[in-house]
Design an enzyme around this catalytic site. Structure first.
Site, PDB file in Angstrom:
ATOM      1  N   LYS A 253     -18.495   6.387   9.901  1.00 52.06           N
ATOM      2  CA  LYS A 253     -18.625   6.593  11.348  1.00 52.06           C
ATOM      3  C   LYS A 253     -19.196   5.339  12.007  1.00 52.06           C
ATOM      4  CE  LYS A 253     -21.517   8.737  14.778  1.00 52.06           C
ATOM      5  NZ  LYS A 253     -22.731   9.541  15.049  1.00 52.06           N
TER       6      LYS A 253
ATOM      7  N   ASP B  84     -17.464  12.091  14.857  1.00 50.25           N
ATOM      8  CA  ASP B  84     -18.852  12.519  15.000  1.00 50.25           C
ATOM      9  C   ASP B  84     -18.880  14.030  15.189  1.00 50.25           C
ATOM     10  OD1 ASP B  84     -17.967  12.937  17.571  1.00 50.25           O
ATOM     11  OD2 ASP B  84     -19.693  11.979  18.535  1.00 50.25           O
TER      12      ASP B  84
END
Length: 218
Positions: free
Chosen positions: A130, A148
């Protein structure tokens, strides 16, 4: 209306393309909400954003970055000193440990420059896919799809995935989202998740995606 039961890949591509189109129109100024002036600062800010709001991170980094703008400046600090600076973002001991180690590696092994390769980025302390994708997409313009909590929740509601695993979701979405929209995709869903598709209390009656979302019928 799109047919959503046992949806084919072709139909998923068509549906998600329309979703992205609508979201881009609804949120024309959608972008990364973390403040930064260089790749290293975005890397630090993203690490700090774990279990913390972007607003809080920006308040903290607005005081840190003017004095410590790059990897070499952070590398000169001790782990304890970094911990004091980032204390209010939570989990400060672990964050400080990772930021110190990451800064040392960037300074000594990469001559102070952040690598623009995901495999090298994810080897850095505190940097997962991420975080790496955030940096790649927002400063290096490398097509990168960030997954996310907002992306996970909303793409599950939209029935594009049944997984909660970020790596699996990223792989599934990259097959149906046009690569030119990968970097903006998470920002669009974050904005929509904060304004309309709010966790536990989504405003389905106000949602511009309601006729494309199977969950709005449930």
């Amino acid at each position: 209306m799109f047919q959503m039961s046992r949806e084919s890949k072709k139909n998923k591509i068509t549906r998600i393309s329309e979703i992205v189109k609508r979201l881009k129109k609804e949120y024309p100024d959608s972008k990364c909400s973390l403040n930064f002036d260089n790749p290293f600062q975005l890397l630090v800010a993203t690490i700090l954003s774990a279990q913390c709001t972007d607003e809080r991170v920006n308040k903290v980094t607005s005081k840190i970055f003017p004095k410590h703008p790059d990897a070499r400046a952070f590398s000169s600090l001790s782990e304890k000193e970094i911990g004091k600076l980032v204390f209010s973002t939570g989990f400060y001991n672990n964050k400080a440990k990772n930021i110190k180690a990451m800064s040392d590696i960037i300074s000594h092994e990469y001559n102070g420059e952040i690598p623009n390769d995901i495999e090298k980025l994810i080897q850095l302390p505190g940097v997962g896919r991420k975080t790496a994708n955030v940096v790649l997409g927002n400063v290096f313009n490398v097509p990168s799809l960030v997954v996310d909590t907002h992306v996970t929740r909303i793409t599950n509601l939209l029935k594009f995935t049944k997984s909660k695993n970020a790596v699996v979701i990223e792989r599934e979405l990259c097959k149906i989202v046009e690569s030119e929209s990968w970097s903006i995709f998470a920002h669009l869903l974050i904005d929509h998740g904060r304004k309309v598709c709010i966790a536990n209390r989504p405003k389905c009656q106000e949602c511009i995606l309601s006729n494309l979302c199977p969950s709005s019928k449930e």
